[in-house]
Structure formats: C-alpha cells, structure tokens
Write a protein that holds these residues in place. Structure first.
Motif, PDB file in Angstrom:
ATOM      1  N   MET A   1      16.039 -59.522  59.741  1.00 45.08           N
ATOM      2  CA  MET A   1      17.150 -59.132  60.608  1.00 45.08           C
ATOM      3  C   MET A   1      17.590 -60.303  61.483  1.00 45.08           C
ATOM      4  O   MET A   1      16.754 -60.984  62.075  1.00 45.08           O
ATOM      5  CB  MET A   1      16.738 -57.947  61.487  1.00 45.08           C
ATOM      6  N   THR A   2      18.907 -60.538  61.546  1.00 49.01           N
ATOM      7  CA  THR A   2      19.462 -61.605  62.375  1.00 49.01           C
ATOM      8  C   THR A   2      20.728 -61.092  63.057  1.00 49.01           C
ATOM      9  O   THR A   2      21.250 -60.021  62.722  1.00 49.01           O
ATOM     10  CB  THR A   2      19.823 -62.852  61.540  1.00 49.01           C
ATOM     11  N   VAL A   3      21.255 -61.890  63.970  1.00 54.34           N
ATOM     12  CA  VAL A   3      22.508 -61.524  64.618  1.00 54.34           C
ATOM     13  C   VAL A   3      23.667 -61.550  63.633  1.00 54.34           C
ATOM     14  O   VAL A   3      24.712 -60.944  63.882  1.00 54.34           O
ATOM     15  CB  VAL A   3      22.809 -62.469  65.805  1.00 54.34           C
ATOM     16  N   ASP A   4      23.494 -62.234  62.505  1.00 57.56           N
ATOM     17  CA  ASP A   4      24.565 -62.336  61.523  1.00 57.56           C
ATOM     18  C   ASP A   4      24.593 -61.148  60.565  1.00 57.56           C
ATOM     19  O   ASP A   4      25.642 -60.833  59.990  1.00 57.56           O
ATOM     20  CB  ASP A   4      24.434 -63.631  60.717  1.00 57.56           C
ATOM     21  N   ASN A   5      23.447 -60.502  60.356  1.00 57.93           N
ATOM     22  CA  ASN A   5      23.425 -59.398  59.388  1.00 57.93           C
ATOM     23  C   ASN A   5      23.153 -58.037  60.016  1.00 57.93           C
ATOM     24  O   ASN A   5      23.035 -57.041  59.311  1.00 57.93           O
ATOM     25  CB  ASN A   5      22.417 -59.666  58.265  1.00 57.93           C
ATOM     26  N   ARG A   6      23.042 -57.986  61.354  1.00 55.95           N
ATOM     27  CA  ARG A   6      22.770 -56.721  62.032  1.00 55.95           C
ATOM     28  C   ARG A   6      23.960 -56.328  62.894  1.00 55.95           C
ATOM     29  O   ARG A   6      24.401 -57.102  63.755  1.00 55.95           O
ATOM     30  CB  ARG A   6      21.522 -56.838  62.924  1.00 55.95           C
ATOM     31  N   VAL A   7      24.483 -55.138  62.653  1.00 53.94           N
ATOM     32  CA  VAL A   7      25.607 -54.627  63.429  1.00 53.94           C
ATOM     33  C   VAL A   7      25.079 -53.633  64.459  1.00 53.94           C
ATOM     34  O   VAL A   7      24.341 -52.707  64.125  1.00 53.94           O
ATOM     35  CB  VAL A   7      26.636 -53.933  62.522  1.00 53.94           C
ATOM     36  N   PHE A   8      25.451 -53.829  65.704  1.00 50.88           N
ATOM     37  CA  PHE A   8      25.055 -52.914  66.783  1.00 50.88           C
ATOM     38  C   PHE A   8      26.282 -52.151  67.271  1.00 50.88           C
ATOM     39  O   PHE A   8      27.375 -52.705  67.362  1.00 50.88           O
ATOM     40  CB  PHE A   8      24.411 -53.690  67.932  1.00 50.88           C
ATOM     41  N   THR A   9      26.066 -50.890  67.591  1.00 55.55           N
ATOM     42  CA  THR A   9      27.180 -50.033  68.004  1.00 55.55           C
ATOM     43  C   THR A   9      27.249 -49.843  69.511  1.00 55.55           C
ATOM     44  O   THR A   9      28.184 -49.217  70.001  1.00 55.55           O
ATOM     45  CB  THR A   9      27.052 -48.648  67.344  1.00 55.55           C
ATOM     46  N   GLN A  10      26.277 -50.360  70.225  1.00 54.35           N
ATOM     47  CA  GLN A  10      26.254 -50.165  71.674  1.00 54.35           C
ATOM     48  C   GLN A  10      27.493 -50.786  72.320  1.00 54.35           C
ATOM     49  O   GLN A  10      27.884 -51.907  71.989  1.00 54.35           O
ATOM     50  CB  GLN A  10      24.993 -50.779  72.263  1.00 54.35           C
ATOM     51  N   GLN A  11      28.102 -50.057  73.253  1.00 59.38           N
ATOM     52  CA  GLN A  11      29.335 -50.508  73.888  1.00 59.38           C
ATOM     53  C   GLN A  11      29.265 -50.346  75.397  1.00 59.38           C
ATOM     54  O   GLN A  11      28.577 -49.446  75.900  1.00 59.38           O
ATOM     55  CB  GLN A  11      30.534 -49.674  73.401  1.00 59.38           C
ATOM     56  N   ALA A  12      30.009 -51.179  76.086  1.00 57.23           N
ATOM     57  CA  ALA A  12      30.236 -50.984  77.521  1.00 57.23           C
ATOM     58  C   ALA A  12      31.465 -50.108  77.702  1.00 57.23           C
ATOM     59  O   ALA A  12      32.308 -49.990  76.806  1.00 57.23           O
ATOM     60  CB  ALA A  12      30.449 -52.332  78.207  1.00 57.23           C
TER      61      ALA A  12
END
Length: 458
Positions: free
Chosen positions: A255-266
């Motif tokens: 897992m890396t920042v390039d292949n992991r999508v996060f849905t958390q939002q402000a």
C-alpha cells in the motif's frame, strides 16, 4: 447528506506514538462472543495481574506472533524479529503502576493501546480500554486492536519508522500507515478464520460486532485526510481491514499513497459543519428520492429501457407490500417505494445519521431499476445487486463537485447501518438477505469503488 453527516461515537481517537488509541465515551454495547479455544499464561506480559483480560491478550499475542513468524518471511523475504522491548499491561487505575516505554507515568496510557517504536514494545490499558472493548464488542475486538498494534511493529521492520515518516511525510502519512496496520490485522484474522490459529477462532458471528471497534476508532467527522494525525474514517478503516482479509499481507505491504484512495473529507462549508452534517429527516427524504430518481433514470435509459419514477408512499407502519424488506420497500406490483416514517426509519436517522436513510432508499430504488430493465428482483443475486447499486449511487454523489453530494461522515453511516442491519441487502420479497454484515460492506464497497458496472444491471 447534501454535504451532511452524523456521528455515533463511542470512542474518540487520540494519537500516541504511531498508533490509534481511544478514550471511552457513552454508547450502546454490541458485544460478540468469545474467540478462544484455550488461554495462554500471561506471565510473559510485564505488569500483568494474571487476570482474564490479560489472558485474552496473551492468547491473542501468542497467535499474532506465530502468524508473523510465517507471514513475514513470505511477505518480505527475511525472518521475523521478535519484539525486543517487551509487552506491557498497565493498570491505569493504580497510581503506583509503573509506566511503560514512551510514557512518563502510567496515567499516560489511560484508554490507550500503542506500539512504541523507539523501544520496540507494545502496551495497553487493562483497566479502561481492553475490558471496555471486550464488553462492547466482544473478545474479537481486543484481538483486532492488538493485531493492529502488531502491524505497526511490522512496519518498523519494513523501515517505516518515525524517522522515515518525519523525513518523508508525503510518502508515509499517518492515514496510510494506519490503513496498513488495519490491513495487516485483517490478514491475521483471515488466517485465524481459516483455522490456522492454535488458540483463537473468529467466525462471522463475532467479526461483525468486533468491526464496531474500527468504526468507533475513526477520526472525528470532518477531519481532513491530510491532517498529520489522521487515522481514517470508518469506511477507510473497515475497507483496509477487508483488503487484508481478502488479499493478505503482501497486498498490505504494497500500500502506498499512489495506489490507496481515501474517502475521508473535511467539511467544505460552515452550514454543514454547524448542523453536524445532518439534514432533518423530512428534508433528506425529499432530497435523496429526487436525486435517486435522476440517477437511476440515467442507468435505465443507458441500458436502452424506459424508467418510470417510482411513487414514494409514506406509511406509519413497516411496509408489507412485498414481504418484509424493513422500513423501506420496493413494491413491484405498482412500481412504488413505501417508506415508514413514524418509528424505525426516523430512529435510524437519529441514531446513525441521514445517510443510513440514504443507503436503504438507494438499495430499494436499485430494485426498481433492476425491475425496469427486466432483471430478477427476487433471490440472492437480486439482493446483492441492489446493495451494490446503492454503493454505485454513493460513488456518484461522493465524486460530485457541485450540488447534492455526500458529507463527511456519510460513508461511515453507511458502514454502520450495513454492519448492524440487513435491510439494504434484502430482495423484493424481503428474503435472501446477505450475511454477515462484513459481506454486506464488501458488496457495497464494490459499488463505491467500481461503479454500477460491478452490479450486474443489464
């Protein structure tokens, strides 16, 4: 919804060292069953009182370590290194208790469990954390939390150290390392579920309530994923756990920042933040049904069929037009959607949040769309497709830049209602519900990540 959300928090997240830690606040207990075939003597744990909670922890740790003795060489091509700094159980209710590494006094551990990278040690509060997890979510929650902390020890051996995180914060943001630890925990639990564990057994009957711990360890609603202490929302955390469960430790390690999508939002506007993200019940019903009509009209017409807007009928009692579908039902006989507006649905809205209502409506409109294209609306595949379509609709409103869309916390509400209730996964006859909740979240997540093409609507 409409940039709205709600928060049902039993625990709030507090960062200590490189791990997720929690403090207890009031909430509803949803305890699961026991998971041990036999306990391990906790004598190797420093500060132990030898009691039941440390016996459970010792049992979990023994099997977690055994798992990594096998999985670490297979994943990384080198042997597993035992923790050098030890394991610590801290009675935070005792003022004379000795503090573990990375703390100055025992009270620093209150409500927490953590991995201390500088000492290569793990510690927990046996007075105010593990017993609370056990009481609310069952033994499996304790196991998952400890497996998560062990995941941080794995990261340390991968070279993801505090120094590396400080040196390359964009490469190793906290939200990524926490997701990786959740993923490692999922890989371990799958190993247990496969019958490989000597002392533990974790089946679906205990896994659903245990995942409640991940839900409650989420970040406060509205936390940006770029926050340096962000650990992830419930959707991201449960997703990471499921990825580990389904794909194993090698996937987690990649897992890396390039292949992991996060849905958390402000939050993006003050009005949404001020109302806690929730629209009133009547407003969410009106807004979401209008939007669902437009969304499913596009899908049905895209399949070359004609869409007729379902008549939405409010009822004072649970709908019974076509079996027991719960508080929202699709009625094939007259292409209508009945909505119970007096008790159960308003209660879900108040307790979980407005997108609990949104998910149930989206799945019933999904059945209406399936009926419109000539697909079966009864049976296991119909129930699965309806839930997947609810996920696909959620994807649509999540990625919108303007107008009606998801608020921070809405995806968490979806996870909560799917873990706790099977309504969104029932067919048009009220049967063939998908079990367990873990599976319901998996199917819903497939729609969120892949869109309607994953749902078999044709």
């Amino acid at each position: 919804m409409l940039r709205a959300s709600a928060r049902l928090a039993l625990l709030t997240t507090v960062l200590v060292a490189t791990t997720s830690c929690a403090h207890v606040v009031p909430g509803r207990p949803v305890a699961g069953e026991g998971v041990t075939r036999g306990t391990v003597d906790p004598g190797f744990i420093r500060g132990t009182d030898g009691g039941p909670i440390d016996q459970l922890a010792a049992t979990a740790i023994t099997d977690i370590n055994t798992y990594w003795e096998d999985a670490f060489p297979d994943t990384f091509g080198k042997p597993w290194q035992e923790l050098e700094g030890g394991i610590y159980s801290v009675d935070t209710a005792d003022p004379s208790a000795k503090p573990p590494p990375c703390t100055e006094q025992a009270s620093d551990v209150e409500g927490n469990a953590f991995y201390c990278p500088s000492a290569d040690a793990i510690a927990w509060d046996r007075a105010a954390l593990l017993p609370v997890l056990q009481d609310r979510f069952g033994d499996a929650a304790v196991v998952i939390v400890l497996a998560h902390e062990w995941g941080h020890a794995v990261q340390n051996r991968m070279g993801i150290t505090p120094e590396a995180e400080r040196r390359e914060p964009r490469r190793f943001p906290t939200i990524l390392t926490e997701a990786m630890a959740d993923c490692f925990a999922g890989a371990f639990v799958k190993w247990v579920n496969d019958g490989e564990s000597e002392h533990l057994e974790i089946g679906s009957e205990v896994l659903d309530p245990a995942l409640g711990a991940l839900v409650t360890f989420r970040d406060p609603v509205g936390t940006s994923q770029t926050d340096r202490s962000a650990h992830g929302n419930a959707f991201d955390r449960v997703s990471a756990f499921q990825d580990g469960y389904q794909q194993g430790s090698k996937f987690c390690a990649g897992m890396t920042v390039d292949n992991r999508v996060f849905t958390q939002q402000a939050f993006t506007n003050a009005d949404d933040r001020d109302r806690g993200g929730n629209l009133p019940f009547d407003e969410i019903l009106t807004a979401v049904t209008q939007d669902l009509d437009l969304y499913y009209k596009g899908l049905v017409q895209g399949a070359g069929k004609q869409w007729t807007t379902p008549r939405t009928t409010p009822t004072e009692q649970e709908p019974d037009c076509s079996g027991d579908q719960g508080p929202v039902a699709f009625c094939p006989a007259d292409d209508s959607v009945e909505v119970e507006v007096e008790e159960d649905l308003p209660e879900l809205h108040a307790r979980i949040g407005d997108y609990a209502t949104g998910v149930l409506l989206a799945s019933r409109y999904g059945l209406a769309a399936m009926d419109a294209v000539g697909a079966e609306v009864e049976g296991a595949s119909a129930a699965t497709s309806a839930l997947c379509l609810a996920g696909a609709y959620t994807r649509e409103v999540f990625i919108r830049q303007e107008g009606f869309g998801l608020s921070p916390g809405d995806l968490d509400e979806a996870v909560q209602v799917l873990l706790a209730y099977d309504y969104a996964a029932r067919d048009a006859a009220g049967g063939s519900a998908l079990e367990p909740g873990f599976k319901r979240v998996e199917v819903f997540r497939g729609g969120v990540l892949e869109g309607s093409g994953a749902c078999g609507l044709s």
